[in-house]
Scaffold this motif. Structure first.
Motif: not given
Length: 235
Positions: A32-38, A115-118, A121-124, A216-221
């Motif tokens: 599922h798309m959640v796998d691509v995220i995590t 995840q912060s104010g900065d 790069p991975d999120a981008i 999900l994005f916290a799990e990715r991090q």
């Protein structure tokens, strides 16, 4: 092992519920798309697949028994080519209801929340992958409009054409056109498995989408941090 069940329905047609149901029925793991995220390795695998002509999805789905949601639903033909014995489940819903749900959720996230104010790069990079490499392959209108500015009639047209193409192509005995509100019985009959003695899972209503995305994005991090720590140990 190979893919046994191909979920051909677009995201926002009950795909998380179908994923949970398929895994309960023994067709797991289900992509599922959640796998691509995590799972950080998934995005590079998809990018490698996109670089091939035709798109080769075999390495992306290595180790999986089923697929649902984006990106896999856009490559149902390629999956059938790779796994001709697989069965296809096409999840559907009212197309205008689907559009309203997609506009509020998946089309409204141009990139993962930092995840912060900065800048992350991975999120981008993940946002660019989703909105520049993946979704334009599905919703291609020949211009540079953001997905959350799509015209409803155009988006619904893509949705309806996708359903029509699946119905016209997949043999009737290998295709289930399915609404998750129908529950276990039609799905279990189609897959020739017994009905479980538990309620059908209903996951990820639109109102939960924002919170789910954060989780999900916290799990990715965390997964990325673990990868980097492991790489540091090997140096």
């Amino acid at each position: 092992m190979g893919i046994e069940v191909i979920g051909a329905g677009f995201g926002r047609t009950g795909t998380l519920s179908l994923r949970a149901a398929l895994e309960t029925l023994g067709f797991g793991p289900c992509h599922h798309m959640v796998d691509v995220i995590t799972k950080p390795r998934q995005m590079p695998l998809w990018q490698e697949a996109f670089a091939s002509d035709p798109v080769d999805v075999r390495s992306v789905f290595d180790g999986y028994r089923a697929t649902v949601d984006f990106p896999g639903c856009a490559f149902w033909r390629e999956q059938l080519e790779a796994w001709p014995e697989a069965k296809v489940v096409l999840t559907v819903r009212d197309p205008h209801s689907w559009y309203r749900s997609a506009k509020r959720t998946i089309f409204a996230l141009p990139e993962p929340p930092p995840q912060s104010g900065d800048p992350d790069p991975d999120a981008i990079a993940f946002g660019r992958f989703t909105f520049e490499e993946l979704l334009p392959r599905i919703f291609d209108f020949g211009d540079d409009r953001p997905l959350n500015e799509m015209d409803e009639d155009e988006a619904v047209g893509v949705f309806n054409r996708h359903i029509a193409e699946v119905k016209a192509t997949v043999p009737a005995d290998k295709l289930l056109v399915y609404r998750v509100s129908e529950g276990w019985q039609p799905l279990c009959d189609f897959l020739d498995v017994p009905v479980p003695d538990e309620q059908f899972p209903h996951v990820n209503e639109s109102g939960d989408f924002g919170e789910l995305s954060k989780v999900l994005f916290a799990e990715r991090q965390r997964a990325l941090a673990a990868e980097r720590a492991g790489a540091g140990e090997k140096v």
